[in-house]
Each structure stands twice: as structure tokens, then as C-alpha cells.
Design a protein around this motif. Structure first.
Motif, PDB file in Angstrom:
ATOM      1  N   ASP A  76      50.469 -20.872 -21.385  1.00  0.00           N
ATOM      2  CA  ASP A  76      51.362 -19.729 -21.227  1.00  0.00           C
ATOM      3  C   ASP A  76      50.525 -18.455 -21.287  1.00  0.00           C
ATOM      4  O   ASP A  76      50.273 -17.907 -22.351  1.00  0.00           O
ATOM      5  CB  ASP A  76      52.426 -19.733 -22.329  1.00  0.00           C
ATOM      6  CG  ASP A  76      53.405 -18.586 -22.179  1.00  0.00           C
ATOM      7  OD1 ASP A  76      53.528 -18.038 -21.064  1.00  0.00           O
ATOM      8  OD2 ASP A  76      54.046 -18.224 -23.184  1.00  0.00           O
ATOM      9  N   GLU A  77      50.065 -18.000 -20.141  1.00  0.00           N
ATOM     10  CA  GLU A  77      49.198 -16.835 -20.062  1.00  0.00           C
ATOM     11  C   GLU A  77      50.019 -15.589 -19.765  1.00  0.00           C
ATOM     12  O   GLU A  77      50.338 -15.295 -18.630  1.00  0.00           O
ATOM     13  CB  GLU A  77      48.117 -17.050 -18.999  1.00  0.00           C
ATOM     14  CG  GLU A  77      47.114 -18.097 -19.365  1.00  0.00           C
ATOM     15  CD  GLU A  77      46.261 -17.710 -20.561  1.00  0.00           C
ATOM     16  OE1 GLU A  77      46.084 -16.510 -20.845  1.00  0.00           O
ATOM     17  OE2 GLU A  77      45.778 -18.638 -21.238  1.00  0.00           O
ATOM     18  N   GLN A  78      50.359 -14.841 -20.795  1.00  0.00           N
ATOM     19  CA  GLN A  78      51.216 -13.668 -20.648  1.00  0.00           C
ATOM     20  C   GLN A  78      50.513 -12.500 -19.966  1.00  0.00           C
ATOM     21  O   GLN A  78      51.169 -11.571 -19.498  1.00  0.00           O
ATOM     22  CB  GLN A  78      51.765 -13.267 -22.005  1.00  0.00           C
ATOM     23  CG  GLN A  78      52.665 -14.333 -22.578  1.00  0.00           C
ATOM     24  CD  GLN A  78      53.203 -13.970 -23.942  1.00  0.00           C
ATOM     25  OE1 GLN A  78      52.815 -12.974 -24.543  1.00  0.00           O
ATOM     26  NE2 GLN A  78      54.113 -14.781 -24.440  1.00  0.00           N
ATOM     27  N   LEU A  79      49.196 -12.544 -19.888  1.00  0.00           N
ATOM     28  CA  LEU A  79      48.453 -11.482 -19.221  1.00  0.00           C
ATOM     29  C   LEU A  79      48.936 -11.293 -17.784  1.00  0.00           C
ATOM     30  O   LEU A  79      48.919 -10.191 -17.242  1.00  0.00           O
ATOM     31  CB  LEU A  79      46.953 -11.807 -19.234  1.00  0.00           C
ATOM     32  CG  LEU A  79      46.012 -10.781 -18.618  1.00  0.00           C
ATOM     33  CD1 LEU A  79      46.101  -9.439 -19.359  1.00  0.00           C
ATOM     34  CD2 LEU A  79      44.589 -11.297 -18.637  1.00  0.00           C
ATOM     35  N   LEU A  80      49.423 -12.356 -17.174  1.00  0.00           N
ATOM     36  CA  LEU A  80      49.851 -12.316 -15.776  1.00  0.00           C
ATOM     37  C   LEU A  80      51.296 -11.853 -15.592  1.00  0.00           C
ATOM     38  O   LEU A  80      51.764 -11.742 -14.462  1.00  0.00           O
ATOM     39  CB  LEU A  80      49.689 -13.706 -15.152  1.00  0.00           C
ATOM     40  CG  LEU A  80      48.270 -14.258 -15.170  1.00  0.00           C
ATOM     41  CD1 LEU A  80      48.265 -15.711 -14.736  1.00  0.00           C
ATOM     42  CD2 LEU A  80      47.347 -13.426 -14.312  1.00  0.00           C
ATOM     43  N   ASP A  81      51.985 -11.572 -16.687  1.00  0.00           N
ATOM     44  CA  ASP A  81      53.394 -11.224 -16.607  1.00  0.00           C
ATOM     45  C   ASP A  81      53.658  -9.757 -16.301  1.00  0.00           C
ATOM     46  O   ASP A  81      54.783  -9.374 -15.988  1.00  0.00           O
ATOM     47  CB  ASP A  81      54.115 -11.611 -17.904  1.00  0.00           C
ATOM     48  CG  ASP A  81      54.180 -13.119 -18.080  1.00  0.00           C
ATOM     49  OD1 ASP A  81      54.020 -13.849 -17.077  1.00  0.00           O
ATOM     50  OD2 ASP A  81      54.371 -13.564 -19.222  1.00  0.00           O
ATOM     51  N   GLY A  82      52.650  -8.904 -16.429  1.00  0.00           N
ATOM     52  CA  GLY A  82      52.840  -7.485 -16.149  1.00  0.00           C
ATOM     53  C   GLY A  82      51.720  -6.657 -16.743  1.00  0.00           C
ATOM     54  O   GLY A  82      50.749  -7.211 -17.274  1.00  0.00           O
TER      55      GLY A  82
END
Length: 139
Positions: free
Chosen positions: A121-127
Motif C-alpha cells: 500500500d504505497e500512499q505516495l502515489l495517491d496524491g
């Protein structure tokens, strides 16, 4: 397997994915897409990572907008504000000024591959990120 490339290597990533289903995720770093994504689309994860405003929507390189519309799977379009074509190469190892660009490239490509090949779950890519304010997200 994943595929990431810079310049002509980046441009060949989407074409390779269309031709070879083994490539499950791809990244184009600042490459003009000479061969369009077919009209039936590309359903696997893909990230466009460009330098400066040339690769922003409405920028000089119109191939990204054309292909973006045909990408029907998970996708991200990001640009590195203040970057240039060499920002995604290891030239940054030679100059302190460009070291940040190398850090950004490594972080985003690793997060993309970790998400799509390892299931992290790589949140860096979410915004947008406070850690990397020079990265712009486009839709």
C-alpha cells in the motif's frame, strides 16, 4: 515483471506492454510516445513521469494526452517541477544540484513497482506529498 524506462526506453514501455502480457506494470520517464497506445487501450498499471511543463497536459508533447485517454487501468501522470530531460537519469550522481531529482525518481518508481508487483500500500502515489512538493499530479 515491471518495466520502466527513460526517454526512448520510456516510450517503448507502453508498446512493450501491449505486445507482451508478462509486463504487468510500466513507467515512462520523459519519453515521447512515437507509437500510440491502441484504441482498445492498455488495462495494466502505467505511470507517466515527466520533467517540467513539456509533459504537463497541454504541453509541447501531445503524445501523452493521446495515450492517457487510452489507458484504462490504474494510472498516474506526474511531473517534476523544475526538472529537465536528464532528471530521470543517473547523471544526478555527478552533481549535488540534481541529487534531489534522483531521490524523487527513485521514490516514485519504487513506490509504483512496490504497489503493482508486490501489493504494498504505497500512499505516495495517491496524491501530492509534503516530502516531495516539486511533484505535481495530473488527471
Amino acid at each position: 515483471m515491471g518495466m520502466a524506462g527513460h526517454s526512448i526506453g520510456g516510450a517503448s514501455t507502453s508498446w512493450t506492454m501491449v505486445k507482451d502480457r508478462r509486463v504487468r506494470a510500466g513507467v515512462n520517464m520523459d519519453g515521447t510516445s512515437f507509437v500510440p497506445v491502441p484504441e482498445q487501450g492498455l488495462k495494466r498499471p502505467f505511470m507517466l513521469m515527466g520533467a517540467g511543463d513539456e509533459h504537463e497536459p497541454g504541453g509541447k508533447d501531445t503524445t501523452w494526452g493521446r495515450d492517457w485517454a487510452r489507458m484504462t487501468g490504474w494510472k498516474r501522470w506526474i511531473t517534476l517541477e523544475g526538472g529537465d530531460h536528464g532528471s530521470f537519469t543517473d547523471y544526478a550522481m555527478m552533481t549535488k544540484q540534481s541529487a534531489r531529482e534522483l531521490e524523487v525518481t527513485r521514490a516514485y518508481v519504487a513506490a509504483f513497482m512496490d504497489r503493482h508487483l508486490r501489493g504494498d500500500d504505497e500512499q505516495l502515489l495517491d496524491g501530492p506529498s509534503e516530502t516531495y512538493p516539486e511533484v505535481k499530479f495530473w488527471k
